[in-house]
Scaffold this active site. Structure first.
Site, PDB file in Angstrom:
ATOM      1  N   HIS A   1      47.641 -23.928 -19.688  1.00 37.78           N
ATOM      2  CA  HIS A   1      47.998 -24.255 -20.773  1.00 37.78           C
ATOM      3  C   HIS A   1      49.459 -24.442 -21.009  1.00 37.78           C
ATOM      4  CE1 HIS A   1      48.793 -23.353 -25.164  1.00 37.78           C
ATOM      5  NE2 HIS A   1      47.368 -23.272 -25.402  1.00 37.78           N
ATOM      6  N   CYS A  33      46.816 -28.653 -25.122  1.00 39.90           N
ATOM      7  CA  CYS A  33      47.022 -27.921 -26.417  1.00 39.90           C
ATOM      8  C   CYS A  33      47.747 -28.836 -27.472  1.00 39.90           C
ATOM      9  CB  CYS A  33      47.412 -26.625 -26.037  1.00 39.90           C
ATOM     10  SG  CYS A  33      47.726 -25.832 -27.785  1.00 39.90           S
ATOM     11  N   HIS A  83      42.411 -27.959 -26.526  1.00 43.96           N
ATOM     12  CA  HIS A  83      42.913 -27.002 -27.538  1.00 43.96           C
ATOM     13  C   HIS A  83      43.357 -27.681 -28.849  1.00 43.96           C
ATOM     14  CE1 HIS A  83      44.022 -22.778 -25.863  1.00 43.96           C
ATOM     15  NE2 HIS A  83      42.793 -23.091 -25.505  1.00 43.96           N
ATOM     16  N   ASP A 116      42.420 -24.026 -32.494  1.00 41.76           N
ATOM     17  CA  ASP A 116      43.305 -23.047 -32.083  1.00 41.76           C
ATOM     18  C   ASP A 116      43.694 -22.229 -33.272  1.00 41.76           C
ATOM     19  OD1 ASP A 116      44.749 -21.885 -30.113  1.00 41.76           O
ATOM     20  OD2 ASP A 116      45.821 -23.780 -29.382  1.00 41.76           O
ATOM     21  N   HIS A 117      44.899 -21.874 -33.163  1.00 39.90           N
ATOM     22  CA  HIS A 117      45.466 -20.981 -34.386  1.00 39.90           C
ATOM     23  C   HIS A 117      45.073 -21.611 -35.574  1.00 39.90           C
ATOM     24  CE1 HIS A 117      48.797 -19.937 -31.371  1.00 39.90           C
ATOM     25  NE2 HIS A 117      47.546 -19.470 -31.050  1.00 39.90           N
ATOM     26  N   TYR A 144      44.313 -15.903 -35.727  1.00 41.76           N
ATOM     27  CA  TYR A 144      42.917 -15.810 -35.044  1.00 41.76           C
ATOM     28  C   TYR A 144      41.856 -15.314 -36.036  1.00 41.76           C
ATOM     29  CZ  TYR A 144      44.520 -17.493 -30.566  1.00 41.76           C
ATOM     30  OH  TYR A 144      45.194 -18.253 -29.639  1.00 41.76           O
TER      31      TYR A 144
HETATM   32  C1  CS2 Z   1      47.438 -20.468 -27.810  1.00 43.58           C
HETATM   33  C2  CS2 Z   1      47.926 -19.647 -26.582  1.00 43.58           C
HETATM   34  O1  CS2 Z   1      49.672 -21.209 -28.315  1.00 43.58           O
HETATM   35  C3  CS2 Z   1      48.378 -21.416 -28.229  1.00 43.58           C
HETATM   36  O2  CS2 Z   1      48.218 -22.679 -28.630  1.00 43.58           O
HETATM   37  O3  CS2 Z   1      46.468 -21.306 -27.451  1.00 43.58           O
HETATM   38  O4  CS2 Z   1      48.023 -18.380 -26.992  1.00 43.58           O
HETATM   39  C4  CS2 Z   1      46.949 -19.603 -25.424  1.00 43.58           C
HETATM   40  O5  CS2 Z   1      45.922 -18.879 -25.757  1.00 43.58           O
HETATM   41  C5  CS2 Z   1      47.649 -19.075 -24.290  1.00 43.58           C
HETATM   42  O6  CS2 Z   1      48.874 -19.179 -24.023  1.00 43.58           O
HETATM   43  C6  CS2 Z   1      46.877 -19.550 -23.118  1.00 43.58           C
HETATM   44  O7  CS2 Z   1      46.987 -18.765 -21.732  1.00 43.58           O
HETATM   45 MN    MN Z   2      46.610 -23.486 -27.535  1.00 39.51          MN
END
Ligand code: CS2
Ligand code: MN
Length: 361
Positions: A206, A244, A271, A316-317, A330
């Site tokens: 990530h 992400c 993500h 994602d968030h 979440y």
């Molecule tokens: C999340 C992270 O910040 C993000 O985008 O998706 O918290 C993610 O879950 C972790 O860093 C993955 O190890």
């Molecule tokens: Mn992420």
């Protein structure tokens, strides 16, 4: 594209598996054993318990996020070999229950870093917020001192009870440069990826969130050039990326669409989320809708469609909506809305592609 939803486990999440299964098109949970400390081997009975819970809800457990990496591995300490041995045994156990992708990160000390977990947006919803001036150019030891004097100054992750632990980690990282971190990452990959290959599990790093160094700590998984360098550290389809869009998108120089095309065959897990970046460098998480932030979510989903993406994705968030009490970022509602937006874009792309195939000579 196979859609998943992050789930923190029974008793550890406000969202239930029965709720998740009712979100259209969700086939699996994205899960982890959050009570096992980084570095320890995951116990099989706990792994099987999650597998059975998910199966009862008709959901798969193909994607794990995250198997966390012990700080000693990132620091390159001699004790890393014991933690790496545990990590390998965890990979082997996860393969036994059918896991296909393991997400992890290589960020020193902090995972995602924000200054406010419930900052209000114009519409009254709240979201995770990053205020640049509160973090950048600040000496972490000075910040520890200030919080010790006035606990009202605290930030998420800097709770007074964690300060001693944080201070020790900051001391350990003094003198650890980005190049050291690259070396330690290469060492980790050279040990882990052969095991993942043998087990048929794709490792997916990530990106760092935010994608730049903070508090003098090195951060390296931050840009297209660095992702390219990362993939070359160990050239295997089992050494991949969790792309992400929100983490990378906090830096507007990052062109996520270009990354999807360049790294197409090395992205087992996506993500997808939006952020709004302000001119002064602050950023806030928004709805997944393209117009609500600065990340081109419509272009990103189109790019995944263009490369024939068959991997896993998750929203994602999200924001906290309608008074929902939940873990920061979440909740159920905004991530479920996000999924419907992502499917809308995806289905539109499918229709367009089918129409183009028809009119093609
Ligand atoms: C999340 C992270 O910040 C993000 O985008 O998706 O918290 C993610 O879950 C972790 O860093 C993955 O190890
Ligand atoms: Mn992420």
């Amino acid at each position: 594209m196979q859609m998943g939803f992050r789930w923190f486990g029974e008793g550890n999440d406000t969202v239930t598996l029965d709720q998740i299964r009712q979100i259209p098109g969700v086939t699996g949970i994205v899960w982890a054993l959050h009570d096992v400390p980084a570095g320890e081997e995951w116990p099989m009975d706990k792994i099987e318990a999650v597998r059975d819970q998910a199966a009862r809800a008709g959901l798969n457990i193909d994607v794990v996020e995250s198997v966390n990496v012990h700080e000693d591995i990132k620091l390159g300490r001699p004790s890393r070999d014991g933690y790496i041995a545990n990590y390998k045994r965890t990979i082997e156990k996860l393969a036994q229950v059918g896991v296909k992708v393991i997400c992890y990160n290589f960020m020193p000390v902090f995972d995602w870093l924000r200054t406010d977990l419930r900052k209000e947006l114009e519409d009254g919803s709240t979201a995770l917020f990053y205020e640049k001036s509160k973090i950048e150019d600040i000496d972490p030891f000075e910040l520890v001192r200030r919080i010790n004097e006035n606990s009202a100054l605290t930030m998420p992750g800097w709770e007074p009870e964690r300060l001693a632990h944080l201070t020790a980690l900051f001391e350990a990282y003094q003198g650890v440069t980005q190049e050291h971190l690259w070396d330690n990452l290469r060492y980790f990959l050279s040990e882990i990826v052969p095991v993942a290959e043998r087990c048929g599990i794709k490792m997916a790093i990530h990106p760092d969130d935010p994608p730049w160094p903070v508090f003098g700590l090195p951060r390296i998984i931050t840009s297209q050039a660095n992702l390219r360098r990362f993939l070359k550290l160990y050239d295997s389809p089992y050494n991949g990326i969790t792309l992400c869009s929100g983490s990378l998108g906090a830096n507007p120089d990052n062109d996520i669409v270009a990354m999807i095309h360049e790294f197409a065959d090395r992205i087992p897990f996506a993500h997808i989320r939006n952020v709004r970046v302000y001119e002064n460098g602050d950023f806030i998480e928004t709805s997944h809708r393209t117009q609500d932030g600065t990340v081109d979510i419509a272009g990103i989903v189109q790019a995944y469609h263009d490369i024939g993406f068959t991997g896993y994705a998750r929203p994602d968030h999200g924001r906290h909506l309608w008074g929902e009490q939940c873990r920061p970022g979440y909740g159920l509602y905004d991530r479920a809305l996000g999924i419907m937006y992502l499917w809308g874009l995806w289905d539109g792309a499918e229709r367009r592609a089918a129409r183009e195939r028809k009119v093609a000579p």
